[in-house]
Design a protein around this motif. Sequence first.
Motif, PDB file in Angstrom:
ATOM      1  N   TYR A  49     -57.591 -22.451  14.936  1.00  0.00           N
ATOM      2  CA  TYR A  49     -57.982 -23.399  15.969  1.00  0.00           C
ATOM      3  C   TYR A  49     -58.571 -24.646  15.324  1.00  0.00           C
ATOM      4  O   TYR A  49     -58.916 -24.650  14.140  1.00  0.00           O
ATOM      5  N   VAL A  50     -58.672 -25.709  16.120  1.00  0.00           N
ATOM      6  CA  VAL A  50     -59.373 -26.910  15.691  1.00  0.00           C
ATOM      7  C   VAL A  50     -60.752 -26.868  16.340  1.00  0.00           C
ATOM      8  O   VAL A  50     -60.875 -26.865  17.565  1.00  0.00           O
ATOM      9  N   GLY A  51     -61.778 -26.805  15.530  1.00  0.00           N
ATOM     10  CA  GLY A  51     -63.129 -26.698  16.067  1.00  0.00           C
ATOM     11  C   GLY A  51     -64.162 -26.933  14.989  1.00  0.00           C
ATOM     12  O   GLY A  51     -63.875 -27.523  13.941  1.00  0.00           O
ATOM     13  N   VAL A  52     -65.372 -26.426  15.239  1.00  0.00           N
ATOM     14  CA  VAL A  52     -66.475 -26.702  14.316  1.00  0.00           C
ATOM     15  C   VAL A  52     -67.017 -25.447  13.645  1.00  0.00           C
ATOM     16  O   VAL A  52     -67.810 -25.529  12.713  1.00  0.00           O
ATOM     17  N   GLY A  53     -66.615 -24.258  14.148  1.00  0.00           N
ATOM     18  CA  GLY A  53     -67.023 -23.036  13.478  1.00  0.00           C
ATOM     19  C   GLY A  53     -68.360 -22.474  13.928  1.00  0.00           C
ATOM     20  O   GLY A  53     -69.202 -22.139  13.090  1.00  0.00           O
ATOM     21  N   ILE A  54     -68.547 -22.359  15.250  1.00  0.00           N
ATOM     22  CA  ILE A  54     -69.749 -21.699  15.758  1.00  0.00           C
ATOM     23  C   ILE A  54     -69.356 -20.742  16.881  1.00  0.00           C
ATOM     24  O   ILE A  54     -68.321 -20.921  17.524  1.00  0.00           O
ATOM     25  N   THR A  55     -70.180 -19.736  17.082  1.00  0.00           N
ATOM     26  CA  THR A  55     -70.026 -18.826  18.209  1.00  0.00           C
ATOM     27  C   THR A  55     -71.287 -18.920  19.043  1.00  0.00           C
ATOM     28  O   THR A  55     -72.396 -18.853  18.504  1.00  0.00           O
ATOM     29  N   ILE A  56     -71.139 -19.092  20.355  1.00  0.00           N
ATOM     30  CA  ILE A  56     -72.296 -19.295  21.213  1.00  0.00           C
ATOM     31  C   ILE A  56     -72.364 -18.225  22.300  1.00  0.00           C
ATOM     32  O   ILE A  56     -71.354 -17.591  22.640  1.00  0.00           O
ATOM     33  N   LEU A  57     -73.554 -18.048  22.841  1.00  0.00           N
ATOM     34  CA  LEU A  57     -73.771 -17.075  23.896  1.00  0.00           C
ATOM     35  C   LEU A  57     -74.634 -17.693  24.981  1.00  0.00           C
ATOM     36  O   LEU A  57     -75.706 -18.238  24.702  1.00  0.00           O
ATOM     37  N   SER A  58     -74.153 -17.612  26.220  1.00  0.00           N
ATOM     38  CA  SER A  58     -74.964 -18.020  27.362  1.00  0.00           C
ATOM     39  C   SER A  58     -75.943 -16.895  27.663  1.00  0.00           C
ATOM     40  O   SER A  58     -75.547 -15.744  27.818  1.00  0.00           O
ATOM     41  N   SER A  59     -77.216 -17.226  27.729  1.00  0.00           N
ATOM     42  CA  SER A  59     -78.235 -16.199  27.888  1.00  0.00           C
ATOM     43  C   SER A  59     -79.282 -16.643  28.888  1.00  0.00           C
ATOM     44  O   SER A  59     -79.588 -17.835  29.011  1.00  0.00           O
ATOM     45  N   GLU A  60     -79.835 -15.675  29.622  1.00  0.00           N
ATOM     46  CA  GLU A  60     -80.899 -15.984  30.563  1.00  0.00           C
ATOM     47  C   GLU A  60     -82.206 -16.291  29.838  1.00  0.00           C
ATOM     48  O   GLU A  60     -83.128 -16.856  30.421  1.00  0.00           O
TER      49      GLU A  60
END
Length: 381
Positions: A91-102
């Motif tokens: 993929y074309v991106g920046v190399g991070i994984t994120i999580l939406s959290s309360e």
Amino acid sequence: MKQKVLQIGSYILVAALASALTLAGMGGTGETSKLSQLQSLIEERYIEGADPTVLEDAAADAMVAATGDRWSYYIPACEYETYQENMANAYVGVGITILSSEEVEGFRIMSVTPDGPAEEAGVQKDDVLIGVDGQDVRQSDANQVRNLVRGEEGTDVVLTVLREEAELELTVQRRHMETPVATYTMLENQVGLVTIENFDSRCSEETIAAIEALREEGAQKLIFDVRNNPGGFAEELVKVLDYLLPEGDLFRTERYDGYEDVDVSDENFLDMPMAVLVNGDSYSAAEFFAAALQEYEAAIVVGEHTSGKGHFQTTYQLSDGSAVALSIGRYYTPKGVCLEGVGIEPDVPVTVDEDTAMEIYFDSLPWKEDPQIQAALDALK
């Protein structure tokens, strides 16, 4: 839990069956379909107005529910490119994984790709992403954030992150990145661990290379980790199984038109004690991988009961650029068992709590603290 997770530049599959609403009866002769009539009424007379593309996508999503098939899914045109990238493990991106959290307002950065553009720009694990190119994303959903971060290779994106009490703006260059498919680690007592993320492009090449690397380091036993593995291409699965298993049937398929096929293994195989780690998010090729090794008595299966998927899909692109991955057949284990709705019962059942499962998902749990890896080590003794 997994639906909250977004790897920037990767596609999260939507369980829907595609149908182009305007294919029948729109602009042609003959009877107009009920769906076309309904669309025309909404577009022409609904007082608030409606977007035809939104209507068609919603109708496609609804149609999958009517089939009762949880494995077919619809891909809107705006997401098809990302879907293809996901299948290619690139993929074309920046190399991070994120999580939406309360727990936080924003998106916690759960991992940063080593040597990737985000790491080089100073982004750190546990930073909280709150803005992209000056736009506040705290009230956005994961797909909206992904679309903001995505862009052309070589262009820059400014990420605003919170680190403890400080707010930082970091400029990151978007790059073409390949997602590692198979990684390996030497554990203890000459046991090697091979983690297989999926069975999409490059899976067989990287998995076999990982095994060979571990053998060169002195591994005498192997553990394969296919927990949270969503499956992938049958041809990649068959290549790995052919490398591991002795001569015999590997993969049986039966298509909608009655056509049947059987993939077989040659006489060469890997004669080593093996174990496979699975959980409830081991799908498709992942659970089939474990089932085949279990049936050949080549490996001990450790972990939690798998999902129970027995249908395979083919992706068809539609005229408007959207696509449908449609279940067109069933597959069977070497002994002729269909896993649909059944799944695999581990030889050594080991359940984990939700917090531990989350750490396993994000590869943040050290292997010495992973109860399922420890159970596999004990079983291999």
